[in-house]
Design an enzyme around this catalytic site. Structure first.
Site, short mmCIF file in Angstrom:
data_model
loop_
_atom_site.label_atom_id
_atom_site.label_comp_id
_atom_site.label_asym_id
_atom_site.label_seq_id
_atom_site.Cartn_x
_atom_site.Cartn_y
_atom_site.Cartn_z
CB SER A 181 -0.93 0.01 1.23
OG SER A 181 -0.19 -0.13 2.42
N GLY A 197 1.29 -6.60 5.84
CA GLY A 197 0.73 -7.91 6.14
C GLY A 197 0.98 -8.41 7.55
N GLY A 198 1.38 -7.52 8.48
CA GLY A 198 1.74 -7.94 9.82
C GLY A 198 0.63 -8.64 10.59
CD GLU A 199 -2.18 -6.05 11.61
OE1 GLU A 199 -1.55 -5.79 12.66
OE2 GLU A 199 -1.93 -5.49 10.53
CG ASP A 323 -1.42 -3.14 16.21
OD1 ASP A 323 -0.42 -3.54 15.60
OD2 ASP A 323 -2.39 -2.60 15.64
NE ARG A 350 -0.55 2.20 15.41
CZ ARG A 350 -0.68 1.22 14.52
NH1 ARG A 350 -0.21 1.39 13.29
NH2 ARG A 350 -1.24 0.08 14.82
CD1 TRP A 493 -6.76 7.55 7.94
CD2 TRP A 493 -6.46 7.53 10.15
NE1 TRP A 493 -6.29 6.30 8.28
CE2 TRP A 493 -6.11 6.26 9.64
CE3 TRP A 493 -6.36 7.75 11.53
CZ2 TRP A 493 -5.66 5.23 10.46
CZ3 TRP A 493 -5.91 6.72 12.33
CH2 TRP A 493 -5.57 5.49 11.80
#
Length: 592
Positions: A181, A197-199, A323, A350, A493
């Protein structure tokens, strides 16, 4: 892949193609142009308005005195039923704008008129697994190519004049959960990208390709224990294991599915010849399954662009259990301290802390909270390592369905998420789009299965204030002082742009493109685009006039993962527009 064809007259297309063939040097984007992009005013050829990603423009024709005269000149629809989150930053070269849209689409637009020149639509398979909407954050320009990544983990290079495919490369297996992305970048003639793709328990990777044909040049895994490679004569040659060996900071075999995906991409610091990337969460979220620091998850990495070797790392959240991805951008900047120039880099994590690092070696200089409430940690030690509040780590499930739930701030969507901040060379301040929210989070048992979600946690997000969630902050990285703030009811965002005209631009989910006085925080302009603004605004000069462009189109992670927060944004309309504004010449003459 589907190409939707040319939208300009055939004669014009043929003429442009002939010009491109006969005068490539006049059209091609060069390595020098990419290096100089932060100083150019008539084009934007990098994501971040320069490889360092400061998102600062030296243009000052548009300023606090005349920004009220900024006028929309055209709007371009990204089309039809594909109105989802639009997070891209436009690039502009020779009067043509290149921008990506949701569902892995690319558009070339006449920057003067808003007329479509061509469109490319990726033919995505049914089984893609993007975690956070079908967004795309932009293209890279190099030579006569427009290059971008797709949600099924491919890189695609298009002819900049026709939109036809020049080459296409499968980077990773989308069926395992990989996707792209991020906007790729070109550094020293190499196309660099990270994977998402970490999830899904993938192994994060940063890779370099030949931008002219898509051939792999080197690969660097971002989970400790995996071998890096360089390509020589078409063969993989070992280039050292990330971290030196497997299992040092991971238990058992969990490093084999460790996550740490560098899904936001990175920037480049020419002073130290370093790629600066952030890495995502370790997999799974349930931290009790993986004791240890779990390198190189939730970290910032400096890589050698020639072969991908890791020069240094700084881990913002060791043994992450919330996370708190470390992917947020690491922005190079210099400042003076006692007559000495400090080569620093700043990042708003984060986890709610802002870090200032020495970008020559990754050493911690200082850190401080940039949000109002942090409960997972009591502070940072002298090396920048968090001092955990163990009572606020979600409990191990044991034999139960789920472990002890805790209420933690910030939420996993972060004090700041992907949306890029800006740094002003005039004020010396960072302008940080942030959010005030908390979460209830608990751990659950989980086992890895290829292509399945690999979380081991449950959660719900809720706001900390009735009046606002989003806060645009002006922060002094030398002192940690918040100079001013702007509160927004819904979460922020979208990205931020700073200019020499003493302006700071950003957008909100309510649909407004807004401009602020960079020194005082006074709102001096707003325009309703009709849908939430979660893209990154840009400004450039064309035909003697200053332009501003931004994508409008609500979506992204918040409406998908927002929990109680989603109630605040449930009535916001999706969209898909590029809005372009300009300051007419007469307004510059009248006000300067």
């Amino acid at each position: 892949m589907k190409h939707t064809g040319l939208r300009k007259p055939f004669a014009l297309t043929a003429l442009c193609a002939a010009m491109a063939v006969s005068s490539v040097s006049a059209w091609a984007v060069t390595d020098q142009e990419i290096l100089d992009d932060a100083k150019s005013t008539d084009q934007i050829v990098t994501n971040g308005l320069g490889l360092q990603g400061q998102r600062y423009s030296t243009l000052d024709a548009l300023n606090t005195e005349n920004v009220s005269q900024l006028r929309p000149v055209w709007g371009f629809s990204l089309g039809g039923e594909k109105q989802r989150g639009q997070e891209a930053q436009p690039l502009i070269k020779d009067g043509v704008m290149y921008v990506t849209g949701s569902y892995s689409r690319v558009f070339a637009i006449d920057a003067r008129t808003g007329k479509e020149l061509w469109q490319y639509d990726a033919r995505l398979p049914d089984g893609i697994m993007p975690c956070c909407d079908v967004i795309n954050r932009g293209v890279a320009l190099y030579d006569d190519l427009v290059i971008f990544g797709t949600l099924d983990a491919k890189l695609v290079a298009l002819n900049k004049d026709t939109g036809k495919v020049v080459w296409k490369k499968t980077v990773a297996d989308y069926k395992a959960g990989y996707s792209i992305s991020a906007a790729p970048m070109v550094v020293k003639g190499k196309l660099i990208t990270g994977l998402a793709g970490g999830e899904f328990g993938v192994v994060g990777m940063i890779q370099a390709f030949d931008p002219k044909n898509g051939e792999l040049l080197w690969s660097r895994p971002t989970v400790e224990g995996h071998m890096g490679y360089v390509m020589k004569d078409g063969k993989k040659v070992d280039n050292g294991i990330s971290g030196g060996e497997a299992g040092k900071t991971w238990p058992g075999d969990l490093w084999k599915t460790g996550g740490a995906a560098p899904w936001l991409g990175g920037y480049y610091d020419a002073d130290t010849d370093s790629l600066l990337f952030g890495t995502g969460n370790p997999s799974p979220w349930n931290s009790h399954l993986r004791p240890g620091d779990n390198l190189y998850s939730s970290s910032r990495l400096a890589l050698d662009p020639d072969d991908g070797s890791i020069k240094w790392h700084f881990q913002s959240t060791p043994h992450d259990g919330w996370d708190y991805d470390g992917v947020n951008e690491l922005i190079s900047f210099d400042y003076q301290d006692g007559g000495k120039t400090i080569k620093a880099a700043g990042t708003a994590d984060r986890n709610g802390f802002f870090y200032v690092l020495d970008r020559t070696n990754g050493k911690f200089i200082r850190g401080f909270p940039f949000v109002d409430k942090i409960t997972w940690a009591k502070g940072l030690d002298k090396d920048g390592r968090p001092i955990y509040d163990d009572a606020n780590r979600p409990g191990a499930p044991g034999d139960a369905d789920k472990g002890k739930s805790v209420t933690v701030a910030p939420s996993f969507l972060g004090g700041k998420n992907w949306m890029p901040m800006a740094y002003s060379q005039d004020t010396g301040l960072f302008y940080v789009p942030s959010n005030e929210w908390a979460m209830d989070i608990w751990n659950e048992s989980v086992a890895y299965k290829k292509g399945a979600a690999y979380l081991g946690a449950g959660f719900t997000i809720h706001p900390l204030n009735e009046e606002y969630i989003g806060v645009l902050r002006a922060i002094d990285p030398k002192t940690g002082k918040e100079v001013w703030r702007y509160k927004n009811y819904a979460p922020l965002w979208g990205g931020v742009l700073a200019t020499k005209g003493n302006l700071v631009f950003t957008g909100n989910p309510e649909g407004f493109l807004m401009a602020f006085n960079a020194k005082t925080g006074e709102k001096v302009y707003e325009f309703n685009t009709g849908s939430g603004v979660i893209g990154s605004p840009v400004t450039w000069e064309m035909d003697g006039e200053q332009y501003v462009s931004v994508l409008s189109g609500w979506g992204g992670a918040v409406p998908l993962w927002g929990g109680e927060v989603a109630k605040r944004i449930k009535d916001f309309n999706q969209g898909g527009m590029v809005w372009t504004f300009k300051l007419p010449k007469e307004q510059v003459v009248a006000k300067r």
